[in-house]
Scaffold this motif. Structure first.
Motif, PDB file in Angstrom:
ATOM      1  N   GLU A 174       0.839  -1.202   0.000  1.00 33.76           N
ATOM      2  CA  GLU A 174       0.000   0.000   0.000  1.00 33.76           C
ATOM      3  C   GLU A 174       0.876   1.254   0.000  1.00 33.76           C
ATOM      4  N   VAL A 175       0.545   2.188  -0.875  1.00 33.04           N
ATOM      5  CA  VAL A 175       1.317   3.422  -1.021  1.00 33.04           C
ATOM      6  C   VAL A 175       0.555   4.620  -0.457  1.00 33.04           C
ATOM      7  N   PHE A 176      -0.764   4.596  -0.618  1.00 33.88           N
ATOM      8  CA  PHE A 176      -1.610   5.690  -0.122  1.00 33.88           C
ATOM      9  C   PHE A 176      -3.019   5.156   0.080  1.00 33.88           C
ATOM     10  N   ARG A 177      -3.702   5.695   1.070  1.00 34.27           N
ATOM     11  CA  ARG A 177      -5.097   5.309   1.288  1.00 34.27           C
ATOM     12  C   ARG A 177      -5.834   6.460   1.951  1.00 34.27           C
ATOM     13  N   ASN A 178      -7.069   6.680   1.518  1.00 32.52           N
ATOM     14  CA  ASN A 178      -7.987   7.491   2.300  1.00 32.52           C
ATOM     15  C   ASN A 178      -9.265   6.679   2.476  1.00 32.52           C
ATOM     16  N   GLU A 179     -10.320   7.299   2.929  1.00 36.35           N
ATOM     17  CA  GLU A 179     -11.507   6.520   3.281  1.00 36.35           C
ATOM     18  C   GLU A 179     -12.214   5.893   2.086  1.00 36.35           C
ATOM     19  N   GLU A 180     -11.883   6.304   0.841  1.00 42.59           N
ATOM     20  CA  GLU A 180     -12.628   5.779  -0.306  1.00 42.59           C
ATOM     21  C   GLU A 180     -11.757   5.344  -1.472  1.00 42.59           C
ATOM     22  N   VAL A 224       4.106  -0.596 -11.490  1.00 41.37           N
ATOM     23  CA  VAL A 224       2.883   0.109 -11.862  1.00 41.37           C
ATOM     24  C   VAL A 224       2.013   0.271 -10.619  1.00 41.37           C
ATOM     25  N   LEU A 225       1.463   1.464 -10.431  1.00 38.65           N
ATOM     26  CA  LEU A 225       0.531   1.706  -9.331  1.00 38.65           C
ATOM     27  C   LEU A 225      -0.870   1.243  -9.716  1.00 38.65           C
ATOM     28  N   ILE A 226      -1.639   0.855  -8.719  1.00 40.14           N
ATOM     29  CA  ILE A 226      -3.041   0.486  -8.911  1.00 40.14           C
ATOM     30  C   ILE A 226      -3.879   1.355  -7.990  1.00 40.14           C
ATOM     31  N   ALA A 227      -4.900   1.990  -8.548  1.00 38.72           N
ATOM     32  CA  ALA A 227      -5.839   2.772  -7.738  1.00 38.72           C
ATOM     33  C   ALA A 227      -7.164   2.016  -7.709  1.00 38.72           C
ATOM     34  N   SER A 228      -7.623   1.666  -6.515  1.00 39.29           N
ATOM     35  CA  SER A 228      -8.876   0.922  -6.349  1.00 39.29           C
ATOM     36  C   SER A 228      -9.845   1.758  -5.535  1.00 39.29           C
ATOM     37  N   ILE A 229     -10.976   2.107  -6.156  1.00 39.57           N
ATOM     38  CA  ILE A 229     -12.017   2.850  -5.438  1.00 39.57           C
ATOM     39  C   ILE A 229     -12.753   1.853  -4.547  1.00 39.57           C
ATOM     40  N   THR A 230     -12.848   2.172  -3.265  1.00 36.58           N
ATOM     41  CA  THR A 230     -13.445   1.247  -2.302  1.00 36.58           C
ATOM     42  C   THR A 230     -14.833   1.677  -1.852  1.00 36.58           C
ATOM     43  N   ALA A 231     -15.300   2.839  -2.301  1.00 30.98           N
ATOM     44  CA  ALA A 231     -16.628   3.312  -1.919  1.00 30.98           C
ATOM     45  C   ALA A 231     -17.703   2.418  -2.519  1.00 30.98           C
ATOM     46  N   LYS A 232     -18.912   2.440  -1.944  1.00 31.02           N
ATOM     47  CA  LYS A 232     -20.037   1.677  -2.452  1.00 31.02           C
ATOM     48  C   LYS A 232     -20.284   2.030  -3.914  1.00 31.02           C
ATOM     49  N   LEU A 233     -20.417   1.004  -4.755  1.00 30.70           N
ATOM     50  CA  LEU A 233     -20.599   1.157  -6.197  1.00 30.70           C
ATOM     51  C   LEU A 233     -19.476   1.975  -6.839  1.00 30.70           C
ATOM     52  N   HIS A 234     -18.393   2.169  -6.066  1.00 32.61           N
ATOM     53  CA  HIS A 234     -17.232   2.925  -6.531  1.00 32.61           C
ATOM     54  C   HIS A 234     -17.637   4.317  -7.023  1.00 32.61           C
ATOM     55  N   LEU A 235     -18.587   4.920  -6.296  1.00 32.54           N
ATOM     56  CA  LEU A 235     -19.047   6.260  -6.650  1.00 32.54           C
ATOM     57  C   LEU A 235     -17.927   7.259  -6.436  1.00 32.54           C
ATOM     58  N   ILE A 236     -17.897   8.268  -7.300  1.00 29.20           N
ATOM     59  CA  ILE A 236     -16.814   9.250  -7.268  1.00 29.20           C
ATOM     60  C   ILE A 236     -17.224  10.420  -6.378  1.00 29.20           C
TER      61      ILE A 236
END
Length: 805
Positions: free
Chosen positions: A481-487, A497-509
């Motif tokens: 893990e390189v960075f994380r916030n709540e979503e 290569v970095l991977i960005a994974s949206i963790t919010a419900k339905l991956h809403l922006i």
């Protein structure tokens, strides 16, 4: 192992399955020739031609886009058997008649290429018996390949060897079916109906028996055995209608013919009797959905259900009792205990069918499958279960549930008096409290735990689908893990290569996601070759999180939203012009802001089943994250590709599809259609298997970086201008006056037209993306104050469904 190259596939039989297998092959860009009998009248390819034409009408659609039906080459057995010589794989998919199949094999054998694999798509006939008629040279290259219906959407393919099938042939076929066709493979033993249909049909028969015992109607049973139980929403009886009652009866008959007392000792044989109600429906021609009546019948808008006692159709809509529905929401151990101990008939019914399933699978594991994992996967992939029977049993407490089953057997409550096999209660499984362990899944045939396949094709599946208890690595806890916030989580698997994974419900922006994406781009530019946006489920992003912005709107109105909207637009441009390639790994839903995020990436890698579009008008808004600016820019680019950068008429021609897609909230129903609609480019990659998506996206990012990636140069481009807006508005007026669009629909479409045409400027005026995004933002924020838009937003937040006002 040498590479198995498939240049062309022959499919024999243009019936329901054969035609749809051919359709899926062309979806995956595999050339295919579809054979059938010569027509008695008219052109000899008439049977195939009609079957291919019918593919365009079927729902759910077997083709990614209807036009691809033209890619299926038509042939007949009388004139074109010589074409088999150019095929590397031959799939036989004619009717389930042993004599017909054997006769056809005799005809085709002399024409099959020496290296080709021949496979039968039978749903349950003996593969060994089928192969006996083939020449000795062909027998090692023959096996079973059982697709599930509909082939495009159902993940499962069972591969069944004969004693003569060479191991490398099955390995080659598994690699092709997995990567090229996107299927999930289970290897089955050559037993009647193989694994999924053997367990699934036995389970449906058991459900019918128990439903009659507890006096439950078909609609109540379907509500109980559908999503509430973690299974396909169609439940049991509706599934039978969809499959076809005649088809179900045929599969039952295969069990009856091959597992009777004179064939083999199956302690559940009495339960394979064709239910009288099923036989009666078939006799009167009520075969289910395809004939308009079966266990259900649609009359006008009403869905009627069959009353088995009277054989009449009566109003349906029966549901599970609320107390039982609450039980089904509990954790597995508590859920099964509550069901077993309840006096409610629905609860007793559910315990009975689950117990019957556990009992049946345990008794037959050694005979039909190499391991418990194969049964669980077959039921998940072939019958839409969220978990297989062994998984649920283990989650609920293996030894406790085994004791309950034994008690029911002793009390005469089970469908068979056969005892549980000794491996269930003694030895390693009982000691470790389950069949699935990190060291593998239990094989009753080998009396040990066995690991999943290690074929090279599975190296492409970084987070391969697993079973409960196997200890598989959780994707969102893997890597560094390189960075994380709540979503959002930003991480890497390989340090490249970095991977960005949206963790919010339905991956809403939300603003937090926007912040995380900006941070991910910054970190990637500092130390990595690229950035991949990927999440391990069937949603890329369902759009912007309107609910997260409600407090801001309530406090400051549209003025408060404008800065947040600009941050989102700036993030899209930051991604587009990043100094490293940003790759969108799309799977499932990519709607609204999710679509906008994808189109601003350097490249898109999309799973076949990706559903892409700008859907903001459903909540009374227009796209506000750069989607309309993208439509305008792409129109200019396509016009320029035609050789004239100032051809305003060409810009308007290329613009109209993008405008229509946004104004009507059209959603591409496959990655293939998304490419046609402009959300994917020809340089983008479509991946048939969802579990290979991350691998391909990471390789694309590395490949772009290795080729000397530079972002596009930001430059102004021409727009269609005010005259094009006037033309579109005239067309909109016709729709509104004809009652095909509401006044607010017209208002929204006009705002979209104003943005994609560049506003109140001359045709051919040069504009920038920032200029168009300003138009987007202004109109987006103005719409937030509109009462009709507010009605749509509140309706969506409250009901999850769009409001048309």
């Amino acid at each position: 192992m040498s590479r198995f190259i498939v240049r062309k596939v022959a499919v024999l039989g243009a019936g329901v399955m054969g035609a749809q297998i051919a359709a899926h092959l062309v979806n995956c860009k595999v050339p295919v020739v579809l054979f059938d009998l010569p027509a008695r009248e008219g052109p000899k390819n008439g049977i195939v031609t009609r079957a291919v034409d019918n593919l365009k009408k079927l729902k759910p659609a077997p083709l990614g886009i209807p036009e691809d039906a033209a890619l299926i080459e038509a042939a007949n057995y009388e004139e074109h058997l010589d074409r088999l010589a150019g095929c590397d794989l031959v799939i036989e998919a004619i009717a389930e008649r042993m004599d017909w199949k054997l006769d056809l094999y005799t005809k085709i054998a002399p024409h099959v290429a020496p290296h080709a694999i021949v496979a039968s798509n039978t749903s349950g006939l003996s593969i060994t018996r089928l192969g006996e008629v083939l020449p000795e040279a062909l027998k090692p290259r023959f096996c079973g390949i059982h697709f599930f219906n509909p082939p495009r959407y159902m993940a499962l393919v069972e591969l069944i060897p004969t004693p003569d099938t060479r191991a490398e042939i099955l390995d080659q076929l598994e690699g092709f079916v997995t990567t090229a066709l996107g299927k999930s493979v289970v290897r089955a033993k050559d037993t009647p109906n193989f694994i999924a249909n053997r367990v699934g049909i036995a389970g449906m028969l058991a459900t019918m028996i128990e439903a009659e015992k507890f006096g439950l109607s078909v609609d109540v049973v379907d509500d109980l055995t559908g999503k509430k139980l973690g299974r396909a929403s169609s439940g049991t009886f509706r599934t039978a209608d969809v499959v076809g009652l005649d088809t179900m009866a045929h599969v039952i008959r295969t069990l009856q013919d091959n597992l009777g007392p004179d064939r083999a000792n199956d302690p559940f044989y009495p339960t394979y009797a064709t239910p009288p109600v099923l036989a009666a429906l078939i006799e009167q021609g009520a075969l289910g959905q395809k004939t308009g009546a079966g266990f259900y019948k649609k009359v006008g808008r009403d869905i009627l259900r069959l009353d088995p006692a009277t054989r009449d159709y009566v109003p349906g809509g029966g549901k599970a009792d609320e107390i039982v529905a609450r039980m089904l929401k509990k954790a597995p151990a508590e859920r099964l205990k509550l069901l077993r101990e309840s006096s409610n008939p629905q609860a007793q019914f559910l315990w009975a069918i689950l117990r019957d399933s556990f009992h049946y699978c345990a008794v037959h594991l050694a005979d039909i499958a190499d391991s418990a994992r194969d049964i669980d996967f077959a039921m998940r992939w072939g019958f839409g279960m969220s978990q297989g029977p062994f998984e649920l049993w283990q989650q609920a407490g293996w030894n406790t549930v085994a004791q309950w089953i034994q008690e029911d057997i002793a009390a005469g409550k089970t469908l068979s008096s056969a005892p549980l096999p000794s491996w269930v209660t003694d030895g390693a499984v009982a000691r470790m409290n389950g069949v699935h362990q990190p060291e593998g899944s239990w094989s009753a045939a080998h009396a040990r735990f066995v690991q999943p396949s290690t074929l090279p094709v599975y190296q492409r599946q970084r987070f391969r689908e697993s079973v409960f208890g196997a200890g598989a690595e959780a994707p969102l806890k893997a890597g560094t893990e390189v960075f994380r916030n709540e979503e959002i989580r930003v991480w890497t698997l390989d340090g490249e290569v970095l991977i960005a994974s949206i963790t919010a419900k339905l991956h809403l922006i939300s603003p937090a996601v926007t912040e995380g994406l900006l941070k991910a781009v910054e970190l990637a530019e500092q130390s990595y070759q690229g950035l991949v946006i990927w999440s391990p489920d069937d949603v890329f992003s369902a759009g912007a999180n309107l609910e997260a912005l409600m407090p801001v709107f309530m406090k400051s109105g549209a003025k408060g939203i404008a800065p947040e909207e600009k941050k989102l637009q700036d993030a899209m441009l930051r991604i587009r012009y990043a100094q490293v390639p940003v790759v969108a790994a799309m799977r499932g839903l990519a709607l609204g802001g999710g679509c906008e995020l994808a189109v601003h990436c350097a490249r898109r890698v999309a799973a076949m089943e990706s559903y892409v579009g700008l859907v903001e008008v459903g909540v009374g808004l227009i796209p506000g994250g750069g989607g309309l600016a993208y439509i305008a820019r792409r129109a200019a680019e396509m016009a320029a590709a035609g050789g004239n950068t100032a051809a305003v008429g060409d810009i308007q021609k290329f613009l109209i599809d993008g405008f229509t897609n946004a104004a009507m909230a059209k959603v591409a129903t496959s990655a293939i259609e998304a490419r046609r609609m402009g959300w994917l480019l020809w340089s983008d990659v479509i991946v048939p298997h969802k579990d290979e998506l991350l691998h391909v996206a990471l390789e694309q990012a590395k490949g772009l970086a290795a080729s000397g990636w530079r972002p596009p140069v930001a430059a102004p481009f021409p727009v269609a201008g005010r005259n094009a807006i006037a033309t579109i508005r005239a067309q909109l007026a016709n729709l509104r006056d004809g009652g095909l669009a509401s006044v607010h629909d017209d208002h929204l479409a006009t705002r979209i037209a104003e943005v994609v045409c560049g506003g109140d400027v001359d045709a051919g005026s040069l504009v920038t993306e920032e200029y168009l995004m300003t138009l987007e933002r202004q109109r987006f924020c103005a719409l937030l104050e509109h009462p009709k838009t507010q009605e749509r937003i509140m309706g969506m937040l409250q009901t999850g469904k769009p409001v048309r006002n």
